[in-house]
Design an enzyme around this catalytic site. Structure first.
Site, mmCIF file in Angstrom:
data_model
loop_
_atom_site.group_PDB
_atom_site.id
_atom_site.type_symbol
_atom_site.label_atom_id
_atom_site.label_comp_id
_atom_site.label_asym_id
_atom_site.label_seq_id
_atom_site.Cartn_x
_atom_site.Cartn_y
_atom_site.Cartn_z
ATOM 1 C CB CYS A 143 -0.926 -0.001 1.202
ATOM 2 S SG CYS A 143 -1.956 -1.456 1.283
ATOM 3 C CG HIS B 26 -3.056 3.269 2.999
ATOM 4 N ND1 HIS B 26 -3.622 3.119 1.748
ATOM 5 C CD2 HIS B 26 -3.098 2.042 3.582
ATOM 6 C CE1 HIS B 26 -3.993 1.862 1.589
ATOM 7 N NE2 HIS B 26 -3.688 1.192 2.687
ATOM 8 C CG ASN C 97 -6.807 -0.790 1.644
ATOM 9 O OD1 ASN C 97 -6.130 -0.255 0.774
ATOM 10 N ND2 ASN C 97 -6.282 -1.346 2.724
HETATM 11 N N1 ACO Z 1 -18.767 -8.888 9.101
HETATM 12 C C1 ACO Z 1 -19.221 -9.285 10.318
HETATM 13 N N2 ACO Z 1 -18.388 -9.695 11.283
HETATM 14 C C2 ACO Z 1 -17.070 -9.723 11.017
HETATM 15 C C3 ACO Z 1 -16.559 -9.334 9.782
HETATM 16 C C4 ACO Z 1 -17.468 -8.910 8.801
HETATM 17 N N3 ACO Z 1 -17.076 -8.513 7.582
HETATM 18 N N4 ACO Z 1 -15.211 -9.445 9.821
HETATM 19 C C5 ACO Z 1 -14.900 -9.903 11.049
HETATM 20 N N5 ACO Z 1 -16.028 -10.084 11.774
HETATM 21 C C6 ACO Z 1 -16.148 -10.557 13.129
HETATM 22 C C7 ACO Z 1 -14.987 -11.409 13.548
HETATM 23 O O1 ACO Z 1 -15.167 -12.747 13.105
HETATM 24 C C8 ACO Z 1 -15.044 -11.293 15.048
HETATM 25 O O2 ACO Z 1 -16.028 -12.171 15.514
HETATM 26 P P1 ACO Z 1 -15.786 -12.995 16.880
HETATM 27 O O3 ACO Z 1 -15.625 -11.952 17.952
HETATM 28 O O4 ACO Z 1 -17.022 -13.810 17.000
HETATM 29 O O5 ACO Z 1 -14.534 -13.772 16.653
HETATM 30 C C9 ACO Z 1 -15.557 -9.873 15.262
HETATM 31 O O6 ACO Z 1 -16.135 -9.466 14.019
HETATM 32 C C10 ACO Z 1 -14.488 -8.883 15.658
HETATM 33 O O7 ACO Z 1 -13.388 -9.030 14.781
HETATM 34 P P2 ACO Z 1 -12.105 -8.162 14.961
HETATM 35 O O8 ACO Z 1 -11.053 -8.677 14.055
HETATM 36 O O9 ACO Z 1 -11.796 -8.029 16.413
HETATM 37 O O10 ACO Z 1 -12.635 -6.754 14.450
HETATM 38 P P3 ACO Z 1 -11.884 -5.388 14.445
HETATM 39 O O11 ACO Z 1 -12.716 -4.391 15.160
HETATM 40 O O12 ACO Z 1 -10.447 -5.521 14.815
HETATM 41 O O13 ACO Z 1 -11.937 -5.003 12.935
HETATM 42 C C11 ACO Z 1 -10.575 -4.928 10.968
HETATM 43 C C12 ACO Z 1 -11.287 -5.819 11.958
HETATM 44 C C13 ACO Z 1 -11.601 -4.070 10.269
HETATM 45 C C14 ACO Z 1 -9.840 -5.792 9.936
HETATM 46 C C15 ACO Z 1 -9.585 -4.055 11.748
HETATM 47 O O14 ACO Z 1 -8.769 -4.832 12.576
HETATM 48 C C16 ACO Z 1 -8.729 -3.243 10.845
HETATM 49 O O15 ACO Z 1 -9.190 -2.358 10.160
HETATM 50 N N6 ACO Z 1 -7.435 -3.491 10.855
HETATM 51 C C17 ACO Z 1 -6.524 -2.769 9.988
HETATM 52 C C18 ACO Z 1 -6.178 -3.632 8.903
HETATM 53 C C19 ACO Z 1 -6.467 -3.034 7.554
HETATM 54 O O16 ACO Z 1 -7.079 -2.010 7.395
HETATM 55 N N7 ACO Z 1 -6.006 -3.746 6.584
HETATM 56 C C20 ACO Z 1 -6.221 -3.354 5.276
HETATM 57 C C21 ACO Z 1 -5.152 -3.866 4.437
HETATM 58 S S1 ACO Z 1 -3.627 -3.572 5.019
HETATM 59 C C22 ACO Z 1 -3.136 -2.165 4.457
HETATM 60 O O17 ACO Z 1 -3.786 -1.473 3.763
HETATM 61 C C23 ACO Z 1 -1.795 -1.830 4.852
#
Ligand code: ACO
Length: 318
Positions: A110, A244, A274
C-alpha cells in the site's frame, strides 16, 4: 532536486458493489462494515483489466499536464500484481500509450505511491528524466478469498496516476521497512512443480487485522514527528493529511491523537474501500478536482502496507 505534480487522473471500474450486496453471500452486514471500517461501497472489476484502468488514469493525468505520451521519459507503475507477472504493468501501459521510454513496476504494498515518488525524485535529480508518469493500480478483488469476511469486505479495485516533473513542491520524503511478512501477505499461489511434495498455500490475502491497525497508527505518528522535526514545522502548519485509506478508524484515531480538525483529514474510503497503493493518489486527484488544494498548501502524505513498509512525504503545493 525536488519535484512537483503537474497532473493527476483516475481509472475506476464501472461496477460499484455495496455492503448490502456482500451480505447476500457473506455472513456480514452494512452496519458491521460501516462501523468497523467506514466503507459503504467499493468498485470491482467485471470486464476491465488493470491495464485498462491504468491507461484511463494515465491519459487523464497526461491531459491535465498538457503533455503527450511521447513527452514522458519514464513510466513507474505501483502494483502488487499487474495483469501478468511478466511483463510488468508498466510495459503493458507503455504498449497502450505507444511510448518507448523505460517502464517498470515497484511493489511496496500500500506504500507504493510514496516509493514511486522517491524513485521519480532520484531520476529527476540524476537528470535521467524530465517528465515521469506514475500510475498506481490495484486489482485487489483477484487476491481475495471471497468467503473470508475478515478481508474481502475491506478492499476495492482502481487506479490513479500523476505526472511529476522538476519543481520545488517535495520538501521531505522518508521510506522504511519494519519487516514482518507474517502480518500481511499474499502467497504466490500454487504452481505445479512436480518436485514440491506438499501443496503450497492459495494466493489469497492473509492479514492480522488488529496488528496492522496498531502498526499503522504508530507508524503514521512516528513518521509525522520525524517529518515535522526535519522541516522544523508544527502539526498546525500541515494543511491536509492525506493518509492511506485502509480504515476510517485508523484515520480517526490518528486525528484524535493529534487533536486536529476533521476537515484536515479528507477521506474517500466510504466509496472505494482500500485501494492499496492507489488510495493516496486517488484522494489527491479528488481533492484537486474539488479545488480543495491550493498553491502554498502544505500536505503530509503517509502510507503503510505489506512488508511492513511505510512512507511519508511533505509537499508544499505548487
Ligand atoms: N462482518 C461481520 N463480522 C465480522 C466481519 C465482517 N465482515 N469481519 C470480522 N467479523 C467478526 C470477527 O469474526 C469477530 O467475531 P468474533 O468476535 O465472534 O470472533 C468480530 O467481528 C471482531 O473481529 P475483529 O477482528 O476483532 O474486528 P476489528 O474491530 O479488529 O476489525 C478490521 C477488523 C476491520 C480488519 C480491523 O482490525 C482493521 O481495520 N485493521 C486494519 C487492517 C487493515 O485495514 N487492513 C487493510 C489492508 S492492510 C493495508 O492497507 C496496509
Amino acid at each position: 532536486m525536488s519535484l512537483k505534480i503537474v497532473g493527476t487522473g483516475k481509472g475506476i471500474p464501472a461496477r460499484s458493489v455495496t455492503n448490502q450486496e456482500l451480505s447476500d453471500f457473506l455472513d456480514t452486514s452494512d452496519e458491521w462494515i460501516v462501523s468497523r471500517t467506514g466503507i459503504k461501497s467499493r468498485n470491482i472489476c467485471s470486464h476491465e483489466t488493470l491495464s485498462d484502468l491504468s491507461a484511463a488514469a494515465a491519459r487523464q493525468a497526461l491531459e491535465k499536464s498538457h503533455l503527450l505520451a511521447n513527452e514522458i521519459d519514464l513510466i513507474i507503475c505501483s502494483t502488487i500484481e499487474g495483469d501478468f507477472r511478466t511483463p510488468s504493468l508498466a510495459c503493458c501501459l507503455s504498449h497502450d500509450l505507444g511510448t518507448m521510454c523505460p517502464a517498470f513496476d515497484v511493489n511496496a504494498g500500500c506504500t507504493g505511491f510514496i516509493y514511486a515518488l522517491e524513485v521519480a525524485s532520484s531520476f529527476l535529480a540524476a537528470k535521467k528524466a524530465n517528465n515521469i508518469l506514475i500510475v498506481c493500480a490495484e486489482m485487489m478483488s483477484t487476491h481475495m478469498d471471497w468467503t473470508d469476511r475478515n478481508t474481502c469486505v475491506l478492499f476495492g479495485d482502481g487506479a490513479a496516476a500523476c505526472v511529476v516533473t522538476n519543481g520545488n513542491a517535495l520538501k521531505y520524503l522518508d521510506l522504511s521497512v519494519t519487516a514482518n511478512p507474517a502480518v500481511l501477505n499474499i502467497p504466490s499461489g500454487t504452481g505445479n512443480n512436480p518436485f514440491v511434495s506438499k501443496p503450497r498455500e492459495n494466493g489469497f490475502v492473509n492479514m492480522r487485522g488488529q496488528d496492522v491497525f496498531k502498526f499503522a497508527v504508530g507508524a503514521v505518528e512516528t513518521g509525522l514527528k520525524q517529518a515535522l522535526h526535519a522541516l522544523n514545522v508544527s502539526t498546525e502548519q500541515i494543511d491536509l493529511f492525506l493518509l492511506h485509506q485502509a480504515n476510517k478508524r485508523i484515520v480517526d484515531s490518528i486525528r484524535t491523537k493529534l487533536q486536529q480538525p476533521e476537515e484536515k483529514f479528507p477521506i474517500n474510503i466510504e466509496r472505494y474501500g482500500n485501494l492499496s497503493s492507489a488510495s493516496i493518489p486517488l484522494l489527491l486527484f479528488e481533492l484537486l478536482e474539488e479545488n480543495k488544494i491550493k498553491s502554498g498548501d502544505t500536505l503530509f502524505m503517509s502510507a503503510f502496507g505489506a512488508g511492513l513498509t511505510t512512507g511519508n512525504c511533505v509537499m508544499v503545493w505548487e
